[in-house]
Design a protein around this motif. Structure first.
Motif, PDB file in Angstrom:
ATOM      1  N   GLN A   1       0.997  -1.298   0.086  1.00 56.67           N
ATOM      2  CA  GLN A   1      -0.413  -0.564  -0.058  1.00 56.67           C
ATOM      3  C   GLN A   1       0.680   1.378   0.335  1.00 56.67           C
ATOM      4  O   GLN A   1       1.112   2.478  -0.576  1.00 56.67           O
ATOM      5  CB  GLN A   1      -0.665  -0.030   0.674  1.00 56.67           C
ATOM      6  N   ARG A   2       1.832   1.165   0.788  1.00 59.72           N
ATOM      7  CA  ARG A   2       3.002   2.226   0.821  1.00 59.72           C
ATOM      8  C   ARG A   2       3.472   2.847  -0.699  1.00 59.72           C
ATOM      9  O   ARG A   2       3.646   3.009  -1.194  1.00 59.72           O
ATOM     10  CB  ARG A   2       3.569   2.120   1.927  1.00 59.72           C
ATOM     11  N   LYS A   3       3.795   1.408  -1.238  1.00 60.74           N
ATOM     12  CA  LYS A   3       4.400   1.497  -2.163  1.00 60.74           C
ATOM     13  C   LYS A   3       3.126   2.253  -3.824  1.00 60.74           C
ATOM     14  O   LYS A   3       3.904   3.056  -4.439  1.00 60.74           O
ATOM     15  CB  LYS A   3       4.597   0.666  -2.829  1.00 60.74           C
ATOM     16  N   THR A   4       2.313   1.831  -3.792  1.00 65.56           N
ATOM     17  CA  THR A   4       1.125   2.370  -4.265  1.00 65.56           C
ATOM     18  C   THR A   4       0.793   3.654  -3.943  1.00 65.56           C
ATOM     19  O   THR A   4       0.715   4.321  -5.172  1.00 65.56           O
ATOM     20  CB  THR A   4      -0.336   1.815  -4.076  1.00 65.56           C
ATOM     21  N   ASP A   5       0.269   3.993  -2.601  1.00 65.91           N
ATOM     22  CA  ASP A   5       0.261   5.353  -2.195  1.00 65.91           C
ATOM     23  C   ASP A   5       1.419   6.405  -3.166  1.00 65.91           C
ATOM     24  O   ASP A   5       1.600   7.526  -3.613  1.00 65.91           O
ATOM     25  CB  ASP A   5       0.367   5.389  -0.395  1.00 65.91           C
ATOM     26  N   ARG A   6       2.449   6.209  -2.955  1.00 60.43           N
ATOM     27  CA  ARG A   6       4.242   6.571  -3.056  1.00 60.43           C
ATOM     28  C   ARG A   6       3.645   7.426  -4.412  1.00 60.43           C
ATOM     29  O   ARG A   6       3.666   8.246  -5.224  1.00 60.43           O
ATOM     30  CB  ARG A   6       5.445   5.714  -2.575  1.00 60.43           C
TER      31      ARG A   6
ATOM     32  N   VAL B   1      11.519  -4.523  -3.817  1.00 66.23           N
ATOM     33  CA  VAL B   1      11.263  -5.886  -3.697  1.00 66.23           C
ATOM     34  C   VAL B   1      11.113  -6.204  -2.393  1.00 66.23           C
ATOM     35  O   VAL B   1      11.720  -6.599  -1.738  1.00 66.23           O
ATOM     36  CB  VAL B   1      11.473  -6.960  -4.506  1.00 66.23           C
ATOM     37  N   ASP B   2       9.371  -6.266  -2.012  1.00 72.92           N
ATOM     38  CA  ASP B   2       9.593  -7.019  -0.166  1.00 72.92           C
ATOM     39  C   ASP B   2       9.657  -8.029   0.050  1.00 72.92           C
ATOM     40  O   ASP B   2       8.398  -9.428  -1.097  1.00 72.92           O
ATOM     41  CB  ASP B   2       8.294  -6.135   0.138  1.00 72.92           C
ATOM     42  N   ILE B   3      10.211  -9.078   0.653  1.00 73.32           N
ATOM     43  CA  ILE B   3       9.710 -10.473   0.444  1.00 73.32           C
ATOM     44  C   ILE B   3      10.082 -11.049   2.134  1.00 73.32           C
ATOM     45  O   ILE B   3      10.533 -10.115   2.814  1.00 73.32           O
ATOM     46  CB  ILE B   3      11.476 -10.967   0.501  1.00 73.32           C
TER      47      ILE B   3
ATOM     48  N   THR C   1       0.915   7.270  -5.845  1.00 72.84           N
ATOM     49  CA  THR C   1       0.211   8.397  -6.444  1.00 72.84           C
ATOM     50  C   THR C   1      -0.121   9.326  -5.876  1.00 72.84           C
ATOM     51  O   THR C   1      -1.317  10.263  -5.473  1.00 72.84           O
ATOM     52  CB  THR C   1      -1.550   7.799  -6.164  1.00 72.84           C
ATOM     53  N   GLY C   2       0.592   9.999  -5.090  1.00 75.18           N
ATOM     54  CA  GLY C   2       1.083  11.273  -4.192  1.00 75.18           C
ATOM     55  C   GLY C   2       0.912  11.167  -2.953  1.00 75.18           C
ATOM     56  O   GLY C   2      -0.402  11.578  -2.456  1.00 75.18           O
ATOM     57  N   GLY C   3       0.348   9.814  -2.192  1.00 79.87           N
ATOM     58  CA  GLY C   3       0.084  10.026  -1.053  1.00 79.87           C
ATOM     59  C   GLY C   3      -1.658   9.216  -0.598  1.00 79.87           C
ATOM     60  O   GLY C   3      -2.604   9.782  -1.999  1.00 79.87           O
ATOM     61  N   PRO C   4      -2.808   9.084   0.600  1.00 80.34           N
ATOM     62  CA  PRO C   4      -3.882   8.306  -0.369  1.00 80.34           C
ATOM     63  C   PRO C   4      -4.214  10.152   0.033  1.00 80.34           C
ATOM     64  O   PRO C   4      -3.923  11.168   0.470  1.00 80.34           O
ATOM     65  CB  PRO C   4      -4.171   8.178   1.494  1.00 80.34           C
ATOM     66  N   ALA C   5      -5.703   9.796  -1.207  1.00 81.43           N
ATOM     67  CA  ALA C   5      -6.520  10.773  -1.183  1.00 81.43           C
ATOM     68  C   ALA C   5      -7.226  11.106   0.149  1.00 81.43           C
ATOM     69  O   ALA C   5      -7.316  10.463   1.153  1.00 81.43           O
ATOM     70  CB  ALA C   5      -8.149  10.603  -2.486  1.00 81.43           C
ATOM     71  N   MET C   6      -7.062  12.708   0.011  1.00 87.78           N
ATOM     72  CA  MET C   6      -7.617  13.509   1.580  1.00 87.78           C
ATOM     73  C   MET C   6      -8.776  12.935   1.752  1.00 87.78           C
ATOM     74  O   MET C   6      -9.072  12.944   3.751  1.00 87.78           O
ATOM     75  CB  MET C   6      -7.619  14.778   1.255  1.00 87.78           C
TER      76      MET C   6
END
Lengths: 235, 235
Positions: A213-218, B194-196, A220-225
């Motif tokens: 999730q952190r990677k994805t957030d990064r 990559v997270d393992i 997309t510029g963080g979680p939507a407000m």
DNA sequence: TAGATTGTTAATCGATTAACAATC
DNA sequence: TAGATTGTTAATCGATTAACAATC
């Protein structure tokens, strides 16, 4: 010299170090198979996936088993780590709960390879009792205490449903077992002096999900407000 | 207030804390089932098997979600932890290797329960391909890349033999997977980012054996001197 | 207000790491 | 002797814990 070795032994080896010794052992076994006679801390560290300073520090807790300018004798270090971990003796293991996971564990080669011997498979389900798995007869859980005593079982693996785990743990502890590997997704309550190790598949996945999730957030510029909780509540 | 929350978020949550959040979540779910509305840090800590100061410290990394003098709202805390862990979204998981362990994992209820969905089972063995397990069709490993892309798999579980694990890891990483749960007894080499996570049954047993040996030693007054290596060698 | 309990501080503990003297 | 590599030191980092002020 003997003094220092004994001190290291008595002071105890840090838990973090103990947890890494099996990694070193595996890497060393691979090297022994490839007939390597000696190995440097740098090479062994790479093979085990740690940094070499940490490896040397870890090994220093066992004693001085290397040779400056040369490295470590592979066979000798295998012996020393095995002995430290208690793998030079034979441990009888009982697996309780012969569902999918119990079967997988019974068939798991790595169990037998290093000082461990599956001495019993037990289950409560009459459908399963009597099955032959990995060369063993599945026995009824009623015989748990007798089997543990008779076969000298010192480590019990719990692969039961969550609801049964505590009860089985209580029973094996009552007959003197002090080492339990728990696969059931419950927190076991045990008396002091009983060692529990817990393997929890769903927890491992949850930790991965956190980082994913952190990677994805990064990206997309963080979680939507909009996803944040209202400020008043945070207060 | 928002400032502090955001800072906590940005600074990142300690790994040790992340690893415990799933424990808290499980304990909270148990309480929600029993219809408890609020819980104190003391009670939640006991249920999760940690000390209450640690629990409060851990939760403080997420924000201020408790009420002084009252405790934590169970449902609200479940929501906050779930969100932090990324469990409010759905993660597609692929299991590669459908031997005993892969089957056990596919059937493992805890997987599905919390935001995870087994989206594919893959194996190289033609004997296994086509089997139906846990409502899924086992597919051939040749289709690995296509399956991952088409079904949006973001977490891969490796339950292959040790010899195949690295190769499968390389393939899934090549198509963008960055989260791997590895059950194969090998150290995987992966690129940064990559997270393992690794679950190793034999290592858990070895750690138990170490402590078991210590207990036995203590009862028999330590290892017999004859078992020590000759002094000259220690030098 | 009195009692309860959080969130935070600060002390402590343990683990990691770089650097290097010891020494093969 | 010169080069290599260990074992140890000391600095740093991160995690744990007790204690308590803040505050419901």
């Amino acid at each position: 010299m003997i003094r220092r070795l004994s001190q290291a032994r008595e002071r105890g080896i840090p838990e973090a170090t103990v947890a890494r010794l099996p990694l070193y052992l595996r890497a060393l076994n691979g090297m022994a198979e490839r007939s390597l006679a000696t190995v440097s801390s740098e090479d062994l560290a790479v093979a085990a996936g740690v940094n070499s300073a940490k490896l040397r520090k870890d090994l220093s807790h066992l004693g001085s088993y290397g040779t400056r300018g040369v490295g470590y004798d592979v066979e000798y270090l295998i012996y020393q780590i095995s002995r430290e971990l208690g793998l030079t003796q034979d441990w009888a293991v009982a697996i309780v709960g012969v569902g999918n996971l119990g079967r997988a564990l019974a068939n798991y080669g790595g169990f037998v390879s290093r000082g461990f011997r599956v001495a019993a498979l037990l289950d409560a389900d009459p459908e399963v009792v009597g099955d032959h798995i990995a060369g063993l007869n599945v026995e009824h859980i009623d015989g748990l205490e007798a089997v543990i005593k008779r076969r000298g079982v010192s480590i019990v693996v719990l692969a039961t449903p969550a609801a049964a785990a505590q009860q089985v743990a209580d029973r094996v502890i009552a007959v003197g077992v002090t080492s339990i590997l728990n696969f059931a997704p419950v927190v076991l309550t045990v008396p002091e002096g009983v060692d529990i190790r817990k393997v929890d598949l769903s927890i491992e996945l949850q930790i991965l999900a956190f980082h994913e999730q952190r990677k994805t957030d990064r990206m997309t510029g963080g979680p939507a407000m909009a996803e944040e909780w209202p400020e008043a509540v945070d207060l």
